[in-house]
Design a protein around this motif. Structure first.
Motif, short mmCIF file in Angstrom:
data_model
loop_
_atom_site.label_atom_id
_atom_site.label_comp_id
_atom_site.label_asym_id
_atom_site.label_seq_id
_atom_site.Cartn_x
_atom_site.Cartn_y
_atom_site.Cartn_z
N ALA A 11 -4.71 -24.35 35.20
CA ALA A 11 -3.36 -23.50 36.10
C ALA A 11 -4.73 -22.64 36.80
CB ALA A 11 -2.38 -22.89 35.42
N ASP A 12 -5.44 -22.06 35.81
CA ASP A 12 -5.43 -20.68 36.81
C ASP A 12 -7.38 -21.19 37.43
OD1 ASP A 12 -5.84 -18.28 33.77
OD2 ASP A 12 -4.35 -18.79 35.38
N GLY A 13 -7.59 -22.10 37.45
CA GLY A 13 -8.41 -22.74 38.55
C GLY A 13 -8.29 -23.23 39.40
N ARG A 14 -7.05 -24.09 39.36
CA ARG A 14 -6.05 -23.94 40.21
C ARG A 14 -5.62 -23.04 41.76
NH1 ARG A 14 -4.34 -28.08 37.14
NH2 ARG A 14 -2.44 -27.17 36.91
N ALA A 15 -5.26 -21.96 40.54
CA ALA A 15 -4.67 -20.83 41.65
C ALA A 15 -6.02 -19.90 42.76
CB ALA A 15 -4.09 -20.04 40.63
N LEU A 16 -6.87 -20.05 41.85
CA LEU A 16 -8.21 -18.59 42.45
C LEU A 16 -8.49 -19.56 43.39
CD1 LEU A 16 -10.11 -18.51 39.08
CD2 LEU A 16 -8.92 -17.02 40.99
N ARG A 17 -8.89 -21.88 43.34
CA ARG A 17 -9.47 -22.43 44.49
C ARG A 17 -8.55 -22.12 45.22
NH1 ARG A 17 -10.58 -25.93 40.01
NH2 ARG A 17 -8.87 -27.10 40.63
N GLN A 55 -4.40 -30.80 56.90
CA GLN A 55 -3.14 -30.82 55.78
C GLN A 55 -2.89 -29.33 55.02
OE1 GLN A 55 0.51 -31.77 55.96
NE2 GLN A 55 -1.01 -33.17 57.97
N THR A 56 -3.99 -29.10 54.76
CA THR A 56 -4.23 -28.37 53.66
C THR A 56 -4.04 -26.53 54.74
OG1 THR A 56 -6.47 -29.29 52.63
CG2 THR A 56 -6.39 -26.90 52.29
N VAL A 57 -4.11 -26.50 55.95
CA VAL A 57 -3.58 -25.39 56.25
C VAL A 57 -2.31 -25.74 56.03
CG1 VAL A 57 -3.58 -24.56 58.70
CG2 VAL A 57 -5.04 -25.28 58.59
N TYR A 58 -1.63 -26.83 57.17
CA TYR A 58 -0.44 -26.57 56.53
C TYR A 58 0.21 -26.26 54.92
CZ TYR A 58 0.90 -27.49 61.32
OH TYR A 58 1.03 -27.62 62.44
N TYR A 59 -0.70 -26.68 54.23
CA TYR A 59 0.10 -26.61 52.82
C TYR A 59 -0.26 -25.07 52.16
CZ TYR A 59 0.18 -26.74 47.38
OH TYR A 59 0.49 -26.75 46.06
N SER A 60 -1.07 -24.24 52.86
CA SER A 60 -1.42 -22.73 52.42
C SER A 60 -0.09 -21.55 52.97
CB SER A 60 -2.83 -22.73 52.87
OG SER A 60 -3.31 -22.90 52.44
N TYR A 61 -0.06 -22.78 54.80
CA TYR A 61 1.13 -21.51 55.53
C TYR A 61 1.46 -22.74 56.58
CZ TYR A 61 -2.31 -17.91 54.74
OH TYR A 61 -3.42 -17.02 53.89
N ARG A 82 0.55 -13.33 48.35
CA ARG A 82 0.73 -14.30 47.07
C ARG A 82 -0.34 -14.12 45.83
NH1 ARG A 82 1.85 -20.12 50.15
NH2 ARG A 82 0.55 -18.72 51.55
N ASP A 83 -1.86 -13.82 46.57
CA ASP A 83 -2.89 -13.76 45.84
C ASP A 83 -3.64 -11.89 44.95
OD1 ASP A 83 -3.30 -16.36 46.29
OD2 ASP A 83 -3.72 -15.88 48.13
#
Length: 223
Positions: A11-17, A55-61, A82-83
């Motif tokens: 989970a930490d790895g995913r959050a960092l990525r 889609q990565t942009v829209y997933y983030s923002y 969030r970070d």
């Protein structure tokens, strides 16, 4: 090691990525928004510059306005809200202002720190303020940013009042209004971004202006 023990690490790895991806997207968007304009920059261009999919942009923002707010967060705090990142009130220059006993040097440290902040965020704040008129997300971000900057400026004003170096004709609220105006994005963008001043010249001007307006003077009948 059990399977359950590896979950937090994953989970930490995913959050960092995800945080790294948001920072990369916001950095790319900042450059494009400032150079090409907010309205003139499509999300596809941001994705291409950041090296990610649309889609990565829209997933983030989820919206373009959210992305511009992310750009502001990155400029002010060094990371998306969030970070984490170093919150404005906890940044080293603000701590140095609070700890400085000499009132003249304290004011210069505050002006110099504000110049560094405006150098990172002034252009983005310009975009946020223009867009705020028709976009509630940007209007809220602009209000939040000004409230945070006023809270930091209050550190300076209250220290000056405590030390007896605030003009008697000014109350803390009026002094705070002056500091917020002089050290705000309006003067930075007019003199530095659209003018010919350096950041240091702006800080020195702000220092002189605030000394003249805030400090007691023998020429002031109310001092």
């Amino acid at each position: 090691m059990t399977a359950s023990a590896t979950v937090p690490a994953r989970a930490d790895g995913r959050a960092l990525r995800a945080a790294a991806s948001r920072a990369r997207i916001a950095a790319a968007a900042t450059t494009l928004f400032v150079e090409e304009g907010y309205a003139g920059t499509p999300i596809t261009a941001v994705a291409r510059a950041a090296g990610v999919g649309v889609q990565t942009v829209y997933y983030s923002y989820p919206t373009k306005a959210d992305l511009l707010v992310g750009c502001l967060d990155l400029a002010v705090d060094g990371a998306d809200r969030r970070d984490g990142g170093v919150d404005l009130a906890e940044q080293p220059w603000v701590r140095a202002v609070a700890a400085e006993p000499d009132p003249v040097r304290r004011l210069f440290l505050h002006a110099r720190g504000s110049a560094d902040l405006m150098g990172r965020a002034g252009a983005v704040l310009d975009l946020v303020r223009v867009g705020a008129a028709g976009e509630p997300v940007l209007a809220a971000a602009a209000e939040r940013d000004e409230a945070r900057r006023r809270a930091v400026h209050r550190v300076l004003v209250e220290a000056s009042a405590r030390d007896g170096v605030l003009r008697a004709a000014l109350d803390v609220g009026q002094a705070l209004d002056l500091v917020t105006l002089v050290l705000g994005p309006e003067t930075w963008n007019a003199l530095v971004r659209r003018g010919t001043w350096s950041g240091l010249a702006w800080a020195r001007w702000a220092h002189r202006t605030l000394l003249a307006d805030l400090a007691p003077s023998r020429f002031d009948p109310d001092a």
